[in-house]
Design a protein around this motif. Structure first.
Motif, mmCIF file in Angstrom:
data_model
loop_
_atom_site.group_PDB
_atom_site.id
_atom_site.type_symbol
_atom_site.label_atom_id
_atom_site.label_comp_id
_atom_site.label_asym_id
_atom_site.label_seq_id
_atom_site.Cartn_x
_atom_site.Cartn_y
_atom_site.Cartn_z
ATOM 1 N N SER A 44 0.924 -1.083 -0.049
ATOM 2 C CA SER A 44 0.402 0.331 -0.002
ATOM 3 C C SER A 44 1.527 1.093 -0.066
ATOM 4 O O SER A 44 0.254 2.672 -0.905
ATOM 5 C CB SER A 44 -0.799 0.312 1.324
ATOM 6 N N ALA A 45 2.069 1.453 0.481
ATOM 7 C CA ALA A 45 2.872 2.065 0.617
ATOM 8 C C ALA A 45 3.143 2.512 -0.629
ATOM 9 O O ALA A 45 3.274 3.671 -1.493
ATOM 10 C CB ALA A 45 4.481 1.942 1.811
ATOM 11 N N TYR A 46 4.114 1.755 -1.588
ATOM 12 C CA TYR A 46 4.236 1.321 -2.807
ATOM 13 C C TYR A 46 3.538 2.280 -4.119
ATOM 14 O O TYR A 46 3.553 3.551 -4.548
ATOM 15 C CB TYR A 46 4.714 0.731 -3.675
ATOM 16 N N ARG A 47 2.100 1.378 -3.674
ATOM 17 C CA ARG A 47 0.714 2.314 -4.397
ATOM 18 C C ARG A 47 0.573 3.588 -4.271
ATOM 19 O O ARG A 47 0.649 4.400 -4.698
ATOM 20 C CB ARG A 47 0.044 1.544 -3.919
ATOM 21 N N ASP A 48 0.764 4.879 -2.831
ATOM 22 C CA ASP A 48 0.597 5.381 -2.511
ATOM 23 C C ASP A 48 0.874 6.472 -2.743
ATOM 24 O O ASP A 48 0.829 7.656 -3.813
ATOM 25 C CB ASP A 48 0.352 5.524 -0.914
ATOM 26 N N GLU A 49 2.491 5.687 -3.323
ATOM 27 C CA GLU A 49 3.560 7.491 -3.930
ATOM 28 C C GLU A 49 3.239 7.449 -4.931
ATOM 29 O O GLU A 49 3.714 8.108 -5.221
ATOM 30 C CB GLU A 49 4.948 6.134 -3.217
ATOM 31 N N GLU A 50 3.298 6.156 -5.853
ATOM 32 C CA GLU A 50 3.145 6.169 -7.273
ATOM 33 C C GLU A 50 1.510 6.728 -7.511
ATOM 34 O O GLU A 50 1.403 7.582 -8.347
ATOM 35 C CB GLU A 50 3.216 5.005 -7.308
ATOM 36 N N MET A 51 0.995 6.783 -6.773
ATOM 37 C CA MET A 51 0.300 6.904 -7.218
ATOM 38 C C MET A 51 -0.204 8.868 -6.642
ATOM 39 O O MET A 51 -1.513 9.461 -7.531
ATOM 40 C CB MET A 51 -1.376 6.882 -5.939
ATOM 41 N N ALA A 52 0.591 9.324 -5.675
ATOM 42 C CA ALA A 52 0.439 10.736 -5.322
ATOM 43 C C ALA A 52 0.970 11.559 -6.576
ATOM 44 O O ALA A 52 0.846 12.185 -7.249
ATOM 45 C CB ALA A 52 1.282 10.802 -4.292
ATOM 46 N N HIS A 53 2.129 10.552 -7.490
ATOM 47 C CA HIS A 53 2.694 11.275 -8.526
ATOM 48 C C HIS A 53 2.213 10.979 -9.753
ATOM 49 O O HIS A 53 1.549 11.926 -10.541
ATOM 50 C CB HIS A 53 4.038 10.655 -9.482
ATOM 51 N N MET A 54 0.727 9.628 -9.953
ATOM 52 C CA MET A 54 0.222 9.728 -10.995
ATOM 53 C C MET A 54 -1.355 11.040 -10.624
ATOM 54 O O MET A 54 -1.748 11.808 -11.690
ATOM 55 C CB MET A 54 -0.631 8.898 -10.955
ATOM 56 N N HIS A 55 -1.732 11.402 -9.797
ATOM 57 C CA HIS A 55 -2.509 11.955 -9.431
ATOM 58 C C HIS A 55 -2.135 13.839 -9.879
ATOM 59 O O HIS A 55 -2.868 14.678 -10.659
ATOM 60 C CB HIS A 55 -3.055 12.399 -7.785
ATOM 61 N N ARG A 56 -0.704 13.458 -9.296
ATOM 62 C CA ARG A 56 -0.238 14.763 -10.237
ATOM 63 C C ARG A 56 -0.135 15.013 -11.810
ATOM 64 O O ARG A 56 -0.654 15.858 -12.181
ATOM 65 C CB ARG A 56 0.967 15.522 -9.590
ATOM 66 N N ASN A 57 -0.184 14.200 -12.173
ATOM 67 C CA ASN A 57 -0.209 13.653 -13.809
ATOM 68 C C ASN A 57 -1.546 14.188 -14.744
ATOM 69 O O ASN A 57 -1.809 14.689 -15.229
ATOM 70 C CB ASN A 57 0.088 12.293 -13.996
ATOM 71 N N PHE A 58 -2.823 13.742 -13.828
ATOM 72 C CA PHE A 58 -4.274 13.765 -14.448
ATOM 73 C C PHE A 58 -4.556 15.062 -14.052
ATOM 74 O O PHE A 58 -5.486 15.717 -14.452
ATOM 75 C CB PHE A 58 -4.285 12.522 -13.440
ATOM 76 N N TYR A 59 -3.866 15.494 -12.310
ATOM 77 C CA TYR A 59 -4.815 16.601 -12.463
ATOM 78 C C TYR A 59 -4.140 18.087 -12.118
ATOM 79 O O TYR A 59 -4.433 18.849 -11.949
ATOM 80 C CB TYR A 59 -5.651 16.456 -10.696
ATOM 81 N N GLY A 60 -2.859 17.999 -12.315
ATOM 82 C CA GLY A 60 -1.758 18.912 -11.701
ATOM 83 C C GLY A 60 -2.151 19.753 -12.573
ATOM 84 O O GLY A 60 -2.125 19.646 -14.732
ATOM 85 N N PHE A 61 -0.882 21.100 -12.742
ATOM 86 C CA PHE A 61 -0.742 22.241 -13.869
ATOM 87 C C PHE A 61 -0.412 22.196 -15.184
ATOM 88 O O PHE A 61 -0.599 22.567 -16.150
ATOM 89 C CB PHE A 61 -0.217 23.303 -12.895
#
Length: 565
Positions: free
Chosen positions: A513-530
């Motif tokens: 779950s920690a690996y997933r959370d870290e990866e998905m934090a990056h992916m969230h920026r890819n999808f929703y970031g500036f």
């Protein structure tokens, strides 16, 4: 030698040739064929000893081929000429075909022949034949041609006669649903699959048809859409019916048929299969399960290897079901052409075209991929195998690496990275799966360099566990033999126990779950970031936008500080 690959796009054949030539010690650079001036500039910068053109849609400028030998890869027999070689071979029901490597001259496909290779045709789509038999023959022929060129004393021979076949037109592909039998319909769609599709209508709306499958039992009035199943629509012919998996409506993008015609198909009856077992007769079935002794085989045939949210969810359901079967080894086999290429960019793009959110659909899709990968990683009651018989990219590579063992067919290309899609970070637990196989430094290099790997190359760096025969039939026989030996091994209980212990140890050190959370934090920026790079790259990929420049990681001659060796 310095070899420049001049190509319309960095397709699977270009990737394969680049990797094979580098393995043989050649310095290889790539240039996209954008314009005469760009090609001339590339030839000047790289000063190649030889130019190889695996995939072109226009002629090489005379200013280039007059000064440097340019070898054209033509997907036809010696003497065949014209831009629709493979289309006509399928339409004319040729039993054998080939690839010819010839020298560029002023007259198209008429230059002297440096090498050629032939292959037996099979009943398949143009895209499938190109990715498999054509690519294999082209690789053999190009490598032979390069050897001939290197030798310095080879004299290419000009064919004494040739046959020009014109560009195939939609008028040549027209389907008459009141007259054409199933075999004719399949042949016409197969000959146009990939590009451009067959111009037709569905529900009285113009569209192009792709991805056709035969149906053995269901029947109806010719031309009528009589059923639907998941992403496919079933249309009756004069002697049976054909499943249409994908369509491209006028002004839109290629999509699963039931998504493209969602409103129109709302009243079309569903024809679901009863379970996951492989159907006994030909039909449309994208997920199918089989068993042989103590080995279970879970097949998933997703068009172009793209996996939508629902496809990931359905495959996970099938995987969880297969885990409960009384087997000792579970083998996941993707499709004939692709194992998996990760999230479904076309379906994601469709969300934005239909007033929804591409970011939201991207988020749903990557979470569904992660759920599937997690189910694979945490399989404890069987030894799991990913048997990769088709090209694999991005998240598909790491979904495969979630298995205990990864076996790859020789000739397959793997692209275990994400950054080419708008600097996408990636997920599917790659930060857990990749470093533990190749080491942290090699993992970062793979992600940064963004280069394709051959099956042999992936094995050499430790990403995979076996490279099997390049012949499809032999590959499948080897899978069955190796999986059976694995299932019958006396030490299997100890292997399963060691697997569970290792997983528990890894989980204690750092939870998945920690690996997933870290990866998905990056992916969230890819999808929703500036930074909208991912959305822009996805849009251009889906829309098949013409390249305006060659990516720098492919074009050595355009690197800052490039100098001739």
């Amino acid at each position: 030698m310095r070899i420049l690959l001049l190509t319309h796009a960095f397709n699977s054949l270009t990737q394969r040739l680049g990797a094979e030539l580098r393995q043989r010690g050649h310095l290889v650079s790539v240039e996209f064929d954008i314009s005469d001036s760009v090609t001339e500039e590339a030839a000047s910068l790289f000063a190649p000893d030889l130019i190889v053109a695996p995939y072109l849609r226009r002629a090489i400028p005379e200013s280039v081929w007059q000064h440097t030998v340019c070898l054209i890869v033509h997907p036809g027999l010696e003497g065949d000429r014209g831009p629709s070689a493979l289309d006509w071979a399928i339409m004319n029901q040729r039993t054998a075909w080939g690839v010819t490597v010839l020298q560029a001259e002023s007259e198209m496909d008429a230059g002297p022949v440096w090498a050629s290779a032939n292959f037996a045709m099979r009943a398949a789509s143009k895209a499938s034949l190109y990715r498999n038999e054509t690519t294999q023959a082209a690789t053999a022929a190009v490598l032979q041609a390069v050897e001939h060129f290197t030798a310095g004393n080879f004299v290419p021979q000009r064919k004494s006669s040739s046959q020009w076949q014109p560009l195939i037109k939609q008028a040549d592909r027209v389907i008459n649903w009141q007259r054409d039998d199933t075999a004719s319909v399949l042949r016409k769609i197969n000959a146009a699959d990939g590009f451009p599709g067959v111009a037709d209508t569905l529900f009285d709306q113009p569209c192009h048809l792709f991805d056709a499958w035969p149906e053995a039992t269901l029947r109806g009035a010719p031309g009528v859409v009589i059923a639907q199943r998941e992403t496919a629509l079933l249309r009756a012919t004069v002697d049976g019916a054909v499943w249409l998996g994908h369509v491209k409506r006028t002004g839109s993008i290629k999509l699963p048929a039931t998504l493209a015609f969602a409103q129109e198909a709302a009243t079309v009856p569903h024809a679901p299969l009863p379970d996951w077992w492989r159907a006994p007769a030909p039909t449309w079935q994208d997920i199918a399960y089989e068993e042989a002794g103590d080995v279970g085989y879970l097949h998933f045939e997703f068009y172009n290897g793209a996996m939508s949210t629902r496809q990931c969810e359905r495959l996970r359901t099938a995987l969880l079901w297969a885990q409960q079967r009384p087997t000792r080894v579970l083998v996941l086999l993707g499709g004939h052409d692709f194992w998996s290429n990760g999230i479904h960019l076309n379906v994601i793009e469709a969300a934005s075209l239909n007033g929804g959110s591409a970011a939201d659909e991207s988020w749903r899709n990557i979470n569904a991929m992660n759920d599937l990968a997690l189910a694979f990683i945490t399989t404890t009651q069987q030894i799991t195998v990913a048997a990769i018989g088709g090209n694999t990219g991005a998240g598909g590579c790491f979904l495969a690496r979630a298995a205990d063992q990864v076996w790859v067919r020789d000739g397959v290309m793997l692209n275990p990275h994400y950054k080419n899609m708008g600097n996408l970070y990636g997920s599917e637990y790659w930060t857990y799966l990749l470093p533990r196989r190749v080491g942290p430094e090699a993992a970062q290099a793979i992600m940064h360099n963004r280069q394709p790997l051959t099956a042999q190359g992936a094995l050499q760096i430790g990403l995979t566990d076996a490279c099997l025969s390049g012949d499809v039939a032999a590959f499948r026989a080897e899978i069955a033999s190796m999986a059976t030996r694995l299932a019958n091994a006396p030490a299997l209980p100890e292997q399963l126990a060691a697997k569970a212990e290792a997983r528990a140890s890894d989980e204690a050190a750092k939870p998945l779950s920690a690996y997933r959370d870290e990866e998905m934090a990056h992916m969230h920026r890819n999808f929703y970031g500036f930074d909208s790079s991912y959305h822009i790259a996805r849009h251009h990929f889906v829309q098949k936008s013409l390249a305006s420049w060659t990516p720098r990681h492919l074009a050595l001659h355009r690197e800052l500080g490039w100098k001739l060796p």
